[in-house]
Design an enzyme around this catalytic site. Structure first.
Site, PDB file in Angstrom:
ATOM      1  N   LYS A  40       1.018  -1.085  -0.281  1.00 31.67           N
ATOM      2  CA  LYS A  40      -0.538   0.407  -0.326  1.00 31.67           C
ATOM      3  C   LYS A  40       1.156   1.014   0.487  1.00 31.67           C
ATOM      4  O   LYS A  40       0.117   2.166   0.251  1.00 31.67           O
ATOM      5  CB  LYS A  40      -0.738   0.005   0.897  1.00 31.67           C
ATOM      6  CG  LYS A  40      -1.665  -1.015   1.783  1.00 31.67           C
ATOM      7  CD  LYS A  40      -2.308  -1.189   3.039  1.00 31.67           C
ATOM      8  CE  LYS A  40      -2.812  -2.610   3.130  1.00 31.67           C
ATOM      9  NZ  LYS A  40      -2.998  -2.658   4.868  1.00 31.67           N
ATOM     10  N   GLY A  41       2.202   1.049   0.183  1.00 36.79           N
ATOM     11  CA  GLY A  41       2.592   2.264   0.975  1.00 36.79           C
ATOM     12  C   GLY A  41       3.172   3.170  -0.330  1.00 36.79           C
ATOM     13  O   GLY A  41       2.914   4.125  -0.833  1.00 36.79           O
ATOM     14  N   GLU A  96       7.754   2.758  -5.560  1.00 34.67           N
ATOM     15  CA  GLU A  96       7.834   2.397  -4.281  1.00 34.67           C
ATOM     16  C   GLU A  96       7.654   4.362  -2.876  1.00 34.67           C
ATOM     17  O   GLU A  96       8.405   4.368  -3.844  1.00 34.67           O
ATOM     18  CB  GLU A  96       8.851   1.718  -4.300  1.00 34.67           C
ATOM     19  CG  GLU A  96       8.933  -0.186  -4.022  1.00 34.67           C
ATOM     20  CD  GLU A  96       7.914  -0.575  -2.556  1.00 34.67           C
ATOM     21  OE1 GLU A  96       6.993   0.488  -2.088  1.00 34.67           O
ATOM     22  OE2 GLU A  96       8.708  -0.962  -1.995  1.00 34.67           O
ATOM     23  N   ASP A  97       7.078   3.476  -2.446  1.00 31.92           N
ATOM     24  CA  ASP A  97       7.440   4.538  -1.187  1.00 31.92           C
ATOM     25  C   ASP A  97       8.765   4.440  -0.640  1.00 31.92           C
ATOM     26  O   ASP A  97       9.316   5.676  -0.626  1.00 31.92           O
ATOM     27  CB  ASP A  97       6.491   3.889   0.160  1.00 31.92           C
ATOM     28  CG  ASP A  97       7.098   2.672   0.475  1.00 31.92           C
ATOM     29  OD1 ASP A  97       7.410   1.626   0.128  1.00 31.92           O
ATOM     30  OD2 ASP A  97       6.025   1.824   1.141  1.00 31.92           O
ATOM     31  N   ASP A 100      14.868   0.202   1.977  1.00 30.13           N
ATOM     32  CA  ASP A 100      15.342   0.198   2.641  1.00 30.13           C
ATOM     33  C   ASP A 100      16.511  -0.718   2.095  1.00 30.13           C
ATOM     34  O   ASP A 100      17.710  -0.301   2.067  1.00 30.13           O
ATOM     35  CB  ASP A 100      14.530  -0.438   3.449  1.00 30.13           C
ATOM     36  CG  ASP A 100      15.093   0.058   4.769  1.00 30.13           C
ATOM     37  OD1 ASP A 100      15.870   0.127   5.459  1.00 30.13           O
ATOM     38  OD2 ASP A 100      14.128  -0.922   6.143  1.00 30.13           O
ATOM     39  N   LYS A 128      16.746   4.847   1.926  1.00 33.82           N
ATOM     40  CA  LYS A 128      18.074   5.146   2.994  1.00 33.82           C
ATOM     41  C   LYS A 128      19.430   3.688   2.659  1.00 33.82           C
ATOM     42  O   LYS A 128      18.862   2.408   3.390  1.00 33.82           O
ATOM     43  CB  LYS A 128      17.217   4.279   4.270  1.00 33.82           C
ATOM     44  CG  LYS A 128      16.077   5.497   4.552  1.00 33.82           C
ATOM     45  CD  LYS A 128      15.775   4.640   6.023  1.00 33.82           C
ATOM     46  CE  LYS A 128      14.416   3.435   6.321  1.00 33.82           C
ATOM     47  NZ  LYS A 128      14.197   2.670   7.678  1.00 33.82           N
ATOM     48  N   PHE A 149      13.233   5.628  10.945  1.00 28.91           N
ATOM     49  CA  PHE A 149      11.616   4.927  10.304  1.00 28.91           C
ATOM     50  C   PHE A 149      11.358   5.966  10.129  1.00 28.91           C
ATOM     51  O   PHE A 149      10.335   7.316  11.470  1.00 28.91           O
ATOM     52  CB  PHE A 149      11.829   4.449  11.922  1.00 28.91           C
ATOM     53  CG  PHE A 149      10.306   3.439  11.047  1.00 28.91           C
ATOM     54  CD1 PHE A 149      10.475   2.601  10.809  1.00 28.91           C
ATOM     55  CD2 PHE A 149       8.888   3.539  11.395  1.00 28.91           C
ATOM     56  CE1 PHE A 149       9.252   1.497  10.316  1.00 28.91           C
ATOM     57  CE2 PHE A 149       7.716   2.762  10.726  1.00 28.91           C
ATOM     58  CZ  PHE A 149       7.961   1.473  10.338  1.00 28.91           C
ATOM     59  N   VAL A 150      10.446   6.378   9.181  1.00 24.55           N
ATOM     60  CA  VAL A 150       9.446   7.608   8.634  1.00 24.55           C
ATOM     61  C   VAL A 150       8.259   7.118   8.714  1.00 24.55           C
ATOM     62  O   VAL A 150       7.760   5.689   8.225  1.00 24.55           O
ATOM     63  CB  VAL A 150      10.411   8.527   7.810  1.00 24.55           C
ATOM     64  CG1 VAL A 150      11.144   8.882   7.911  1.00 24.55           C
ATOM     65  CG2 VAL A 150      10.392   7.422   5.955  1.00 24.55           C
ATOM     66  N   ASP A 156       2.851   3.089   6.953  1.00 23.58           N
ATOM     67  CA  ASP A 156       2.722   3.716   8.128  1.00 23.58           C
ATOM     68  C   ASP A 156       3.979   2.667   9.115  1.00 23.58           C
ATOM     69  O   ASP A 156       5.026   2.333   9.269  1.00 23.58           O
ATOM     70  CB  ASP A 156       1.603   2.421   7.595  1.00 23.58           C
ATOM     71  CG  ASP A 156       2.596   1.262   7.554  1.00 23.58           C
ATOM     72  OD1 ASP A 156       2.847   0.158   6.811  1.00 23.58           O
ATOM     73  OD2 ASP A 156       1.952  -0.016   8.424  1.00 23.58           O
ATOM     74  N   ARG A 162      -0.407   6.454   7.412  1.00 24.25           N
ATOM     75  CA  ARG A 162      -0.514   6.431   6.180  1.00 24.25           C
ATOM     76  C   ARG A 162      -0.809   7.648   5.076  1.00 24.25           C
ATOM     77  O   ARG A 162      -0.634   8.328   4.401  1.00 24.25           O
ATOM     78  CB  ARG A 162      -1.323   4.824   5.334  1.00 24.25           C
ATOM     79  CG  ARG A 162      -0.639   3.787   5.929  1.00 24.25           C
ATOM     80  CD  ARG A 162      -0.872   3.240   4.939  1.00 24.25           C
ATOM     81  NE  ARG A 162      -1.331   1.431   4.594  1.00 24.25           N
ATOM     82  CZ  ARG A 162       0.396   1.018   5.048  1.00 24.25           C
ATOM     83  NH1 ARG A 162       1.192   1.249   3.873  1.00 24.25           N
ATOM     84  NH2 ARG A 162       0.165  -0.357   4.945  1.00 24.25           N
TER      85      ARG A 162
HETATM   86  P1  IMP Z   1      13.091  -3.511   1.699  1.00 18.68           P
HETATM   87  O1  IMP Z   1      13.223  -4.888   1.892  1.00 18.68           O
HETATM   88  O2  IMP Z   1      14.215  -3.500   3.152  1.00 18.68           O
HETATM   89  O3  IMP Z   1      14.059  -2.418   1.308  1.00 18.68           O
HETATM   90  O4  IMP Z   1      11.964  -3.324   2.659  1.00 18.68           O
HETATM   91  C1  IMP Z   1      10.744  -1.861   1.391  1.00 18.68           C
HETATM   92  C2  IMP Z   1       9.904  -1.943   2.231  1.00 18.68           C
HETATM   93  O5  IMP Z   1      10.027  -2.095   3.762  1.00 18.68           O
HETATM   94  C3  IMP Z   1       9.377  -0.978   2.251  1.00 18.68           C
HETATM   95  O6  IMP Z   1       8.754  -0.714   0.891  1.00 18.68           O
HETATM   96  C4  IMP Z   1       8.207  -0.213   3.301  1.00 18.68           C
HETATM   97  O7  IMP Z   1       7.093  -0.978   3.706  1.00 18.68           O
HETATM   98  C5  IMP Z   1       9.307  -1.058   4.784  1.00 18.68           C
HETATM   99  N1  IMP Z   1       9.735   0.304   5.249  1.00 18.68           N
HETATM  100  C6  IMP Z   1      11.551   0.195   4.882  1.00 18.68           C
HETATM  101  N2  IMP Z   1      11.744   1.500   5.907  1.00 18.68           N
HETATM  102  C7  IMP Z   1      10.087   1.976   6.089  1.00 18.68           C
HETATM  103  C8  IMP Z   1       9.972   3.135   7.235  1.00 18.68           C
HETATM  104  O8  IMP Z   1      10.820   3.891   7.849  1.00 18.68           O
HETATM  105  N3  IMP Z   1       8.958   3.378   7.630  1.00 18.68           N
HETATM  106  C9  IMP Z   1       7.955   2.782   6.831  1.00 18.68           C
HETATM  107  N4  IMP Z   1       8.151   1.787   6.237  1.00 18.68           N
HETATM  108  C10 IMP Z   1       9.106   0.657   5.825  1.00 18.68           C
HETATM  109 MG    MG Z   2       6.546  -1.046   0.322  1.00 21.95          MG
END
Ligand code: IMP
Ligand code: MG
Length: 172
Positions: A40-41, A96-97, A100, A128, A149-150, A156, A162
């Site tokens: 949903k992000g 994508e939002d 990370d 990040k 953490f945002v 969310d 959200r």
């Molecule tokens: P990744 O696979 O570690 O890159 O994680 C990606 C997903 O983790 C993102 O699409 C977000 O849904 C969630 N996520 C990572 N960091 C944050 C944050 O700071 N706030 C909220 N959701 C996060």
């Molecule tokens: Mg996401």
């Protein structure tokens, strides 16, 4: 629980305007661009990004879930909702939002590249880089942030926040 604004609504709007222009410039005129938002992000970023673009853009959504509920992501994602149409021969941009660790995006890029699109690029509102585990390619990044953490603007914490029109850091 407190939240502190990190990126304002105005800053987001301005950045999305330049990002949209950059994307439009990167693809030859007359070639369509298909955006795939990750639910949903990514919903709010998608909504604002497409409104800043021209009618050559079409859109769809996917919903993903990480395997397992552990704190360490395996990078394997389950497709909960797939796109509605074929990606064959199309210019695809994943929307994508945040990137990370990069594990989710890395996996999703592989899934979509296997569907014979003409091209696959990725747009993330936030990145990040200090958290990266895999070297994932993201062509369009809105803002690079430190390891906070945002929430807000689609992102969310336990399904809350959200709806904020800005990005905030979650405090105690
Ligand atoms: P990744 O696979 O570690 O890159 O994680 C990606 C997903 O983790 C993102 O699409 C977000 O849904 C969630 N996520 C990572 N960091 C944050 C944050 O700071 N706030 C909220 N959701 C996060
Ligand atoms: Mg996401």
């Amino acid at each position: 629980m407190t939240t502190t604004v990190l990126i304002t609504e105005d800053e987001i709007r301005a950045r999305i305007g330049t990002l949209a222009a950059e994307i439009e410039r990167d693809y030859p005129a007359g070639e369509d661009i298909h955006l795939i938002g990750v639910l949903k992000g990514g919903f709010m970023f998608m909504a604002d990004l497409v409104r800043a673009m021209t009618p050559r853009v079409s859109l769809d959504f996917m919903a993903l879930s990480s395997y397992g509920k552990g704190t360490t992501s395996s990078g394997q994602v389950m497709v909960l909702k797939d796109v509605d149409s074929s990606l064959e021969g199309r210019h695809v941009i994943i929307v994508e939002d945040i990137v990370d660790t990069g594990l989710t995006l890395h996996y999703l890029q592989d899934i979509l590249k296997a569907r014979a699109p003409r091209s696959v690029r990725t747009a993330c509102l936030l990145s990040k880089p200090s958290r990266r585990v895999v070297d994932v390619q993201v062509e369009y990044i809105g803002f690079t942030i430190d390891d906070h953490f945002v929430v807000g603007y689609g992102l969310d914490y336990a399904e809350r926040f959200r709806n904020f029109p800005y990005i905030a850091v979650l405090g105690e």
